[in-house]
Write an enzyme that holds these catalytic residues in place. Structure first.
Site, PDB file in Angstrom:
ATOM      1  N   GLY A 232       0.837  -1.201   0.000  1.00  0.00           N
ATOM      2  CA  GLY A 232       0.000   0.000   0.000  1.00  0.00           C
ATOM      3  C   GLY A 232       0.862   1.237   0.000  1.00  0.00           C
ATOM      4  O   GLY A 232       1.993   1.234  -0.500  1.00  0.00           O
ATOM      5  N   SER A 233       0.335   2.283   0.598  1.00  0.00           N
ATOM      6  CA  SER A 233       1.016   3.579   0.540  1.00  0.00           C
ATOM      7  C   SER A 233       2.189   3.636   1.521  1.00  0.00           C
ATOM      8  O   SER A 233       2.274   2.842   2.469  1.00  0.00           O
ATOM      9  CB  SER A 233       0.019   4.685   0.879  1.00  0.00           C
ATOM     10  OG  SER A 233      -0.420   4.517   2.205  1.00  0.00           O
ATOM     11  N   GLY A 237       2.361   2.053   5.192  1.00  0.00           N
ATOM     12  CA  GLY A 237       3.450   1.083   5.328  1.00  0.00           C
ATOM     13  C   GLY A 237       4.324   1.380   6.536  1.00  0.00           C
ATOM     14  O   GLY A 237       4.711   0.483   7.293  1.00  0.00           O
ATOM     15  N   GLU A 254       5.523  -3.604   1.146  1.00  0.00           N
ATOM     16  CA  GLU A 254       5.754  -3.078  -0.206  1.00  0.00           C
ATOM     17  C   GLU A 254       5.024  -1.758  -0.322  1.00  0.00           C
ATOM     18  O   GLU A 254       3.806  -1.704  -0.099  1.00  0.00           O
ATOM     19  CB  GLU A 254       5.212  -4.052  -1.259  1.00  0.00           C
ATOM     20  CG  GLU A 254       6.006  -5.330  -1.406  1.00  0.00           C
ATOM     21  CD  GLU A 254       7.451  -5.118  -1.831  1.00  0.00           C
ATOM     22  OE1 GLU A 254       7.754  -4.040  -2.387  1.00  0.00           O
ATOM     23  OE2 GLU A 254       8.264  -6.007  -1.563  1.00  0.00           O
ATOM     24  N   CYS A 288       2.663   0.402  -8.692  1.00  0.00           N
ATOM     25  CA  CYS A 288       3.816   0.915  -7.942  1.00  0.00           C
ATOM     26  C   CYS A 288       5.084   0.791  -8.765  1.00  0.00           C
ATOM     27  O   CYS A 288       6.092   1.417  -8.468  1.00  0.00           O
ATOM     28  CB  CYS A 288       3.949   0.223  -6.594  1.00  0.00           C
ATOM     29  SG  CYS A 288       3.824  -1.545  -6.693  1.00  0.00           S
ATOM     30  N   GLU A 466       8.905 -10.783  -1.891  1.00  0.00           N
ATOM     31  CA  GLU A 466       7.694 -11.549  -2.159  1.00  0.00           C
ATOM     32  C   GLU A 466       7.910 -12.413  -3.403  1.00  0.00           C
ATOM     33  O   GLU A 466       8.761 -12.129  -4.226  1.00  0.00           O
ATOM     34  CB  GLU A 466       6.527 -10.606  -2.429  1.00  0.00           C
ATOM     35  CG  GLU A 466       6.283  -9.654  -1.274  1.00  0.00           C
ATOM     36  CD  GLU A 466       4.867  -9.109  -1.280  1.00  0.00           C
ATOM     37  OE1 GLU A 466       3.944  -9.862  -0.956  1.00  0.00           O
ATOM     38  OE2 GLU A 466       4.700  -7.931  -1.626  1.00  0.00           O
TER      39      GLU A 466
END
Ligand code: ADP
Length: 486
Positions: A232-233, A237, A254, A288, A466
Site C-alpha cells: 500500500g502507501s 506502510g 511493499e 507501484c 515476495e
C-alpha cells in the site's frame, strides 16, 4: 448467506471461522460507470476482526501439521477454478478496479499461475542435514510455518496481490486473516469463496473486509498475529512497520515507487516509445512499478518526446469493459483528485504539459483522464519526487549516461528501474548500479514474472522479498535442531 441479493445489489459477507458473517456493508462502485454498484461488501467491526484472528490461531496447529498433499491439492484446485473462470473473474476485476478487460483477465491468469506455482512449492519444502562440530551429533535445519499471517492489500492489483500473499502463506502451513482494500474487495472475496468451496478447513483463511482504520488497525494491534504482509502507501506502510516493531513481529512491506526509465541516444526509438507507453500509462499508471520519471539524453530527447506524445494521443481512454479501450478509468474520486492536483502542481513548478491530463466524458459517468506527459522537468520538482499513482509521467533531459544514472538513483524510492539502450556496456553497468530491487533492460519497468522475487530497496520496501521461491523467507521460520546418537 455468503452472498445474497438485496434491492438488486449482491451482498457479500466476511468469512470468519468457516462461516459467512456480517450485516453492515459498504458499496463497491464501478469507476467506469458510477451509477453501477458492483456489490455491497461487508464492513467488519473490530470485534469481528478479533474473532477472525482467534479463529486463525485455533486453526493453526492442525493446518501447520497437515499433509503437504492436502495443501498442494487445495492450491492446485483453486488455481484450476480461477483459470476456468478467468473471463468472469477478469470482468469482475475490470468492473471494480477499472483495468481493461484484457488487463483484468491477464491479472486473473497470473493469480491462477501463482496458486499453481505454490501448489508445487508445497511439495518441495526441504531442509539441510549437517554434521556437527561434535562427533556423533547431527544437525538439522528445517523451516516451519510462521503462524497467523495478517494480509493487508491495496486496490490496484485486486486479485494478483492477494494471490501472491495468500498462496505462499497457505502453502507453508500458515493460517491467514486477509483484509483487502475497501475500494476493491470483490476479487479477494471471490478467492476466499473459491478456497472455501475447494475444501479450506474452518478458520485457516479468514476474510475481513472493511476500513483500514478499523480492520487493518485491529490487525496491527492484535497479539496473536505473527507476521504482517502489507502492500500500500508509504504512510500506511510506515505505520505497519512501526506497529510490527513494537510487537517484535515480522513484517513484509511493499510501498511506493518513483521508477526511472532511462532512454539513451543509442536506443531503438520504437522500442523506447513502446516501453515508456506501457510502463507509464497502462493499467492507468496505477502501478507501484510504473515509469513516472523518463530520463532522456539530449540527442534523442526531442524525437522521443514527439513520438511518445503522438502515440499517447491515439490511446483510447474509456469504459474498462469496452473491447477497444486501452486505458481504463482512474479508480475513484480521491485518486482522481490526487492526479489532477499533481497535474496542476507540475505546471506551477514550471514543467510543460505536452500531452493529455484532461478529463474526458464518455457515455457513462466515470473517472476518465487522458494520460499526461510533462517535459522540462527537473529532478527536484515534487512531481518528480513524489508518487502520483496515476497516468502521469515527466521527462527529465540529461547530457549523458552518467548524469542519467545519477538522476535515476537520486530518489528515496528503489522499486524498479529501466533503461532503453543498444549498448551492452551501458546495459550491463546499469544492471549492476541501479539502486532498485528490479531492473529492466529494453522492457517496461512494470510487469514482472510470478515465479521470481518481487520487491525493492530504500523507501520502497521493507522486509523479505515476495513471490517465487524467495517467499519462503517471510512465510517460514528456521529451526536448527541437534540430536546425539548416543
Ligand atoms: P492505497 O489506498 O493508496 O493503496 P493505503 O495504504 O491507504 O494505500 O491502503 C492499503 C491498505 O492498507 C488498504 O487495505 C487499507 O484499507 C489499509 N489501511 C489503511 N489504513 C490502515 C491502518 N491504519 N492500519 C492498517 N491498514 C490500513
Amino acid at each position: 448467506m455468503k452472498s445474497t441479493v438485496c434491492c438488486n445489489v449482491a451482498l457479500h459477507q466476511n468469512l470468519i471461522d468457516g462461516a459467512w458473517i456480517g450485516n453492515r456493508f459498504l458499496p463497491n462502485i464501478n469507476p467506469s460507470d458510477l451509477s453501477e454498484t458492483v456489490g455491497e461488501f461487508a464492513s467488519a467491526t473490530e470485534d469481528e476482526t478479533q474473532a477472525a484472528i482467534t479463529a486463525a490461531r485455533a486453526a493453526f496447529p492442525a493446518w501447520s501439521r497437515s499433509g503437504i498433499l492436502e495443501r498442494s491439492r487445495l492450491l492446485r484446485d483453486t488455481s484450476q477454478e480461477i483459470l476456468r473462470r478467468k473471463d468472469e473473474i477478469g470482468a469482475l476485476l475490470s468492473r471494480e478496479e477499472g483495468k481493461t478487460m484484457a488487463e483484468g483477465i491477464g491479472e486473473t491468469v497470473r493469480a491462477a499461475q501463482i496458486f499453481e506455482f505454490f501448489s508445487g512449492e508445497a511439495l518441495r519444502l526441504g531442509g539441510e542435514v549437517l554434521p556437527s562440530v561434535r562427533p556423533g551429533v547431527e544437525v538439522q535445519v528445517t523451516r516451519e510455518p510462521l503462524g497467523v499471517i495478517g494480509i493487508i492489500t491495496p486496490w490496484n492489483f485486486p486479485i494478483a496481490i492477494p494471490a501472491w500473499k495468500i498462496a505462499p502463506a497457505l502453502c507453508y502451513g500458515n493460517t491467514v486473516v486477509v483484509k483487502p482494500a475497501e475500494v476493491a474487495p470483490a476479487c479477494t472475496w471471490m478467492l476466499a469463496e473459491i478456497l472455501h468451496r475447494n475444501g479450506l478447513p474452518r478458520g485457516v483463511l479468514n476474510l475481513v473486509m472493511g476500513k483500514g482504520s478499523v480492520v487493518g488497525q485491529a490487525m496491527l494491534e492484535h497479539r496473536e498475529v505473527d507476521g504482517i504482509t502489507f502492500t500500500g502507501s508509504v504512510s500506511t506502510g510506515r505505520r505497519v512497520a512501526e506497529a510490527c516493531a513494537r510487537h517484535m513481529r515480522r513484517s513484509q512491506i511493499e510501498m511506493g515507487g518513483k521508477n526511472p526509465l532511462i532512454v539513451l541516444d543509442d536506443a531503438d526509438l520504437g522500442v523506447a516509445v513502446d516501453v515508456a507507453l506501457n510502463g507509464s500509462f497502462f493499467s492507468t499508471g496505477q502501478r507501484c512499478t510504473a515509469s513516472s520519471r523518463l530520463i532522456v539524453t539530449d540527442a534523442i530527447h526531442d524525437r522521443f518526446v514527439a513520438a511518445l506524445a503522438e502515440q499517447m494521443t491515439s490511446l483510447r481512454v474509456g469504459h474498462a469493459m469496452e473491447a477497444t479501450t486501452q486505458i481504463g478509468p482512474v479508480v475513484d474520486e480521491g485518486q482522481l483528485k490526487q492526479d489532477l492536483d499533481y497535474i496542476s502542481l507540475g505546471q506551477t513548478e514550471g514543467a510543460r504539459l505536452v500531452a493529455g491530463g484532461a478529463l474526458v466524458t464518455r457515455q457513462t459517468e466515470g473517472h476518465f483522464l487522458t494520460p499526461a506527459l510533462f517535459t522540462d522537468c527537473t529532478p527536484t520538482m515534487r512531481i518528480m519526487r513524489e508518487e502520483i499513482f496515476g497516468p502521469v509521467a515527466g521527462v527529465i533531459r540529461v547530457n549523458d549516461y552518467d548524469e542519467a544514472l545519477a538522476v535515476a538513483n537520486g530518489t528515496e524510492f528503489g522499486l524498479s528501474a529501466g533503461i532503453c539502450t543498444t549498448s551492452l556496456k551501458h546495459a550491463s553497468h546499469f544492471r549492476r548500479n541501479a539502486e532498485a530491487g528490479m531492473v529492466m533492460v529494453n522492457l517496461p519497468t512494470a510487469g514482472v514474472d510470478f515465479h521470481v522475487p518481487f520487491g525493492g530497496r530504500k523507501g520502497s520496501s521493507f522486509g523479505p522479498r515476495e513471490q517465487g521461491r524467495y517467499a519462503v523467507e517471510f512465510f517460514t521460520t528456521v529451526k536448527t535442531s541437534y540430536s546425539s546418537s548416543f
